[in-house]
Scaffold this active site. Structure first.
Site, PDB file in Angstrom:
ATOM      1  N   ASP A  20      96.075 -28.104  24.590  1.00  0.00           N
ATOM      2  CA  ASP A  20      97.293 -27.567  25.210  1.00  0.00           C
ATOM      3  C   ASP A  20      97.608 -28.428  26.448  1.00  0.00           C
ATOM      4  OD1 ASP A  20      98.969 -24.776  25.344  1.00  0.00           O
ATOM      5  OD2 ASP A  20      98.611 -25.590  27.344  1.00  0.00           O
ATOM      6  N   HIS A  55      94.235 -19.254  29.669  1.00  0.00           N
ATOM      7  CA  HIS A  55      94.315 -19.129  31.139  1.00  0.00           C
ATOM      8  C   HIS A  55      93.682 -17.823  31.649  1.00  0.00           C
ATOM      9  CE1 HIS A  55      96.781 -22.642  31.463  1.00  0.00           C
ATOM     10  NE2 HIS A  55      97.792 -22.120  30.803  1.00  0.00           N
TER      11      HIS A  55
HETATM   12 ZN   LIG Z   1     100.267 -24.711  27.755  1.00  0.00          ZN
END
Ligand SMILES: [Zn+2]
Length: 351
Positions: free
Chosen positions: A164, A127
């Site tokens: 993910d 991220h």
């Molecule tokens: Zn995650």
């Protein structure tokens, strides 16, 4: 040559707050579990300790002032970037160690010192944006490794497969306008989960057009939809792209028992994906594959997933666990429509 398991104690010293789901036990419980399983006592898996990345290896992916901010907040003993993403005095050192671990792993694979690698690291990275910490991430280790493969080893086609449960926004943005990296994200639909990005129409720009693929799964998606995604989208993409190296962002938060998400994978579903990825690496790039731990917040699932992944990479028998979950027919139908839409979006480039 075997499999590298890349780990350093500093990864367990970074703590964001009391009770935070992204906690050191994710690594320590996994390491204890695979040690007790006997997997590490054979000759196939080697525990490797990394060195920190040097700043010049990171700055192509992250603003230097931002890196200095992480460093100074760490040196001051702590501080927040967002409400759920904070540093303590070890965070900077842990983050540059994780990035260094990725570089070491891909170097050792290219130099044929090992066949493949798993990075049992934290903080996670997918991220993290160019100048922004986000979603428990500070430095995007997998992006640093992909850039290193292109810059130092002159690879022209690196596949990053991110399974993910959350969209790897940082990785997507790092390579959005290049075809040196093909980013494929398999994640829960961004309309229903952080970070709220990663839609099928985000396919890259300029030279990168067609080299960013978001398989944004309908909530509830499990083993059936993930298998179909490999058969319908990912295997044809690999045949078209012919990756020279496969990097994987592994997150065990797509498991049906994960506290943060609404997907429906089982441990067998993860084992199935890892088997597909390992076979694709064997078929297209001489087995070159490195897997980076991102998320996963149920300690039991992370430990079992880690064990199965190491078994897959090292060619050991796969332990079968008994957790089961069935996705709804509506979910499967929605995902099939998504795969058709993705193939239409990528028509002329890969399909
Ligand atoms: Zn995650």
């Amino acid at each position: 040559m075997g499999t590298d398991l890349v780990f350093h104690d500093i990864f367990t010293k970074h703590i964001m707050s009391k009770g935070h789901p992204e906690r050191p036990e994710r690594l320590t419980a996994s390491l204890d579990y695979v040690t007790k399983s006997g997997l590490l006592s054979g000759s196939k898996i080697h525990l490797i300790e990394p060195k920190p990345a040097i700043i010049e290896e990171i700055t192509p992916l992250h603003d230097e002032n931002y890196l200095n901010l992480i460093k100074s907040k760490s040196a001051a003993g702590g501080g927040f970037f967002t409400l759920d993403t904070a540093v303590n005095k070890y965070t900077y050192d842990a983050a540059i160690m994780a990035a260094g671990g990725g570089i070491l792993a891909v170097d050792r694979i290219i130099e044929k010192k090992t066949e493949n690698a798993y990075l049992l690291c934290r903080p996670p990275g997918h991220h993290a944006e160019f100048n922004r910490a986000l979603g428990f991430c500070f430095i995007n280790s997998i992006a640093v490794a992909a850039h290193h493969l292109h810059d130092k080893h002159e690879l022209q086609r690196v596949l990053i497969l991110d399974y993910d449960a959350h969209h790897g926004n940082g990785t997507q943005n790092a390579f959005y306008s290049t075809n040196h990296v093909l980013y494929v994200g398999m994640h829960q639909d961004g309309r229903t989960l952080f970070p709220g990005t990663g839609f099928p129409n985000e396919i890259g720009t300029g030279k990168g057009k067609g080299y960013n693929v978001n398989i944004s799964m309908y909530p509830g998606a499990g083993d059936k939809s993930y298998r179909l995604a490999f058969q319908e989208v990912i295997i044809p993409l690999c045949i078209s792209y012919k990756p020279e190296f496969i990097l994987v962002s592994a997150g065990y938060d797509g498991h049906f028992d994960d506290p943060l998400t609404s997907l429906g994978l089982t441990t067998s579903g993860y084992a199935m994906m890892n088997s597909f990825l390992h076979s694709l690496a064997e078929e297209h790039c001489d087995g070159r594959i490195a897997v980076f731990l991102e998320g996963g917040y149920n300690l039991d699932t992370v430990a079992k997933g880690t064990r199965n992944l190491l078994e897959e990479l090292s060619g050991s028998p796969i332990t079968r666990f008994k957790d089961t979950h069935t996705e709804s027919e509506t979910c499967t139908e929605n995902n099939k429509a998504l795969f058709d839409q993705l193939k239409a979006n990528l028509k002329g480039v890969h399909f």
